[in-house]
Design a protein around this motif. Structure first.
Motif, PDB file in Angstrom:
ATOM      1  N   SER A 290     -56.301 -31.613  17.274  1.00 46.17           N
ATOM      2  CA  SER A 290     -55.125 -31.617  18.142  1.00 46.17           C
ATOM      3  C   SER A 290     -54.207 -32.763  17.730  1.00 46.17           C
ATOM      4  O   SER A 290     -54.672 -33.805  17.266  1.00 46.17           O
ATOM      5  CB  SER A 290     -55.524 -31.781  19.616  1.00 46.17           C
ATOM      6  OG  SER A 290     -56.368 -30.725  20.030  1.00 46.17           O
ATOM      7  N   ALA A 291     -52.901 -32.563  17.910  1.00 47.10           N
ATOM      8  CA  ALA A 291     -51.943 -33.592  17.517  1.00 47.10           C
ATOM      9  C   ALA A 291     -50.680 -33.487  18.349  1.00 47.10           C
ATOM     10  O   ALA A 291     -50.276 -32.392  18.759  1.00 47.10           O
ATOM     11  CB  ALA A 291     -51.600 -33.475  16.028  1.00 47.10           C
ATOM     12  N   ALA A 292     -50.065 -34.644  18.584  1.00 44.18           N
ATOM     13  CA  ALA A 292     -48.753 -34.710  19.215  1.00 44.18           C
ATOM     14  C   ALA A 292     -47.767 -35.210  18.167  1.00 44.18           C
ATOM     15  O   ALA A 292     -48.010 -36.228  17.532  1.00 44.18           O
ATOM     16  CB  ALA A 292     -48.771 -35.652  20.411  1.00 44.18           C
ATOM     17  N   SER A 293     -46.678 -34.475  17.969  1.00 42.80           N
ATOM     18  CA  SER A 293     -45.663 -34.851  16.989  1.00 42.80           C
ATOM     19  C   SER A 293     -44.388 -35.246  17.716  1.00 42.80           C
ATOM     20  O   SER A 293     -43.952 -34.546  18.643  1.00 42.80           O
ATOM     21  CB  SER A 293     -45.372 -33.689  16.031  1.00 42.80           C
ATOM     22  OG  SER A 293     -46.542 -33.335  15.320  1.00 42.80           O
ATOM     23  N   ILE A 294     -43.804 -36.361  17.304  1.00 45.73           N
ATOM     24  CA  ILE A 294     -42.582 -36.858  17.932  1.00 45.73           C
ATOM     25  C   ILE A 294     -41.484 -36.893  16.884  1.00 45.73           C
ATOM     26  O   ILE A 294     -41.637 -37.506  15.819  1.00 45.73           O
ATOM     27  CB  ILE A 294     -42.793 -38.267  18.513  1.00 45.73           C
ATOM     28  CG1 ILE A 294     -44.010 -38.309  19.430  1.00 45.73           C
ATOM     29  CG2 ILE A 294     -41.544 -38.723  19.264  1.00 45.73           C
ATOM     30  CD1 ILE A 294     -44.398 -39.720  19.838  1.00 45.73           C
TER      31      ILE A 294
END
Length: 253
Positions: A90-94
């Protein structure tokens, strides 16, 4: 054609499927351009989300180009960041104008929406965007044809199978691909990509890719954003149930 009508989608209990065909789930929120995101700001977002649950922080340069009469003109690279879970599934990209949280190991809506809520809250606290321009949910499913079946007729509605059912062409078709734009209601739309294909082992698969989104320009308010995410998630569930047969649903359970 849609024209603002409201679809009557079937009910879906939201139960976890033991043979879930999901291969990727993503939620993206778009806001006004905030300029390149500094590492310190990305680290602050990570800290608010929780460094234990989201320990990885990596530079994620954003490349873009503008199509002109002479070809594609490369634009200056912009700075973005990627925050990852311990297992990297899982990853959060900004990015300067958007943020996304995606997973290849879907834990169910309750947990996943909680992760998105953490991201939205961190964005509001650290970056302070003022406008919520677009919210989109994407659920990509890859369904394997059951070993005991020879075709998709019992599993995908005939209105979607189309040419696969043709008596002349059907036997020779090795892959199909179709894109359908659906107006669910005045605030929700879906780009549905679907079709049959064979994987590297020659086994028949069916792609069901739902890109459900809403576009508006209200203030960036985490509570309202989460309410909209919940609504769009219910749309995805209804569309999934509308595009598979009862027999396939029972098989996936």
């Amino acid at each position: 054609m849609g024209g603002g009508s409201v679809l009557k989608l079937p009910e879906h209990s939201g139960e976890r499927l033991s043979r879930s065909p999901l291969i990727l789930v993503a939620i993206q929120i778009t806001f006004e351009d905030l300029g390149d995101i500094a590492r310190a700001d990305a680290r602050a977002v990570q800290n608010v989300m929780g460094r234990t649950s989201w320990p990885g922080l990596f530079s994620n340069p954003i490349l873009s180009g503008v199509l002109s009469a002479t070809g594609i003109n490369q634009q200056p690279t912009r700075q973005g960041w990627r925050i990852t879970s311990p297992d990297a599934f899982s990853a959060a990209s900004i990015a300067p104008d958007s943020a996304t949280i995606e997973t290849r190991a879907y834990p169910g809506w309750g947990t996943y929406s909680g992760h998105f809520s953490l991201l939205v809250g961190a964005l509001a606290e650290v970056l302070d965007p003022q406008q919520h321009l677009r919210l989109g949910l994407r659920y990509i499913n890859q369904v394997a044809l059951p070993d005991w079946a020879t075709d998709w007729k019992e599993f995908i509605p005939p209105t979607l199978l189309g040419p696969l059912l043709d008596e002349t062409l059907g036997p020779g078709i090795t892959a199909t691909e179709q894109r359908i734009v659906i107006d669910v209601d005045e605030g929700a739309h879906c780009l549905l990509r679907h079709g049959a294909f064979a994987d590297s082992d020659g086994k028949s698969q069916y792609l069901l890719d739902y890109d459900v989104f809403g576009e508006s320009q209200p203030a960036f308010e985490p509570r309202k954003i989460m309410e909209e995410a919940e609504r769009l998630h219910n749309v995805v569930r209804g569309l999934f149930r509308a595009t598979i047969t009862d027999k396939l649903y029972q098989h996936l359970r």
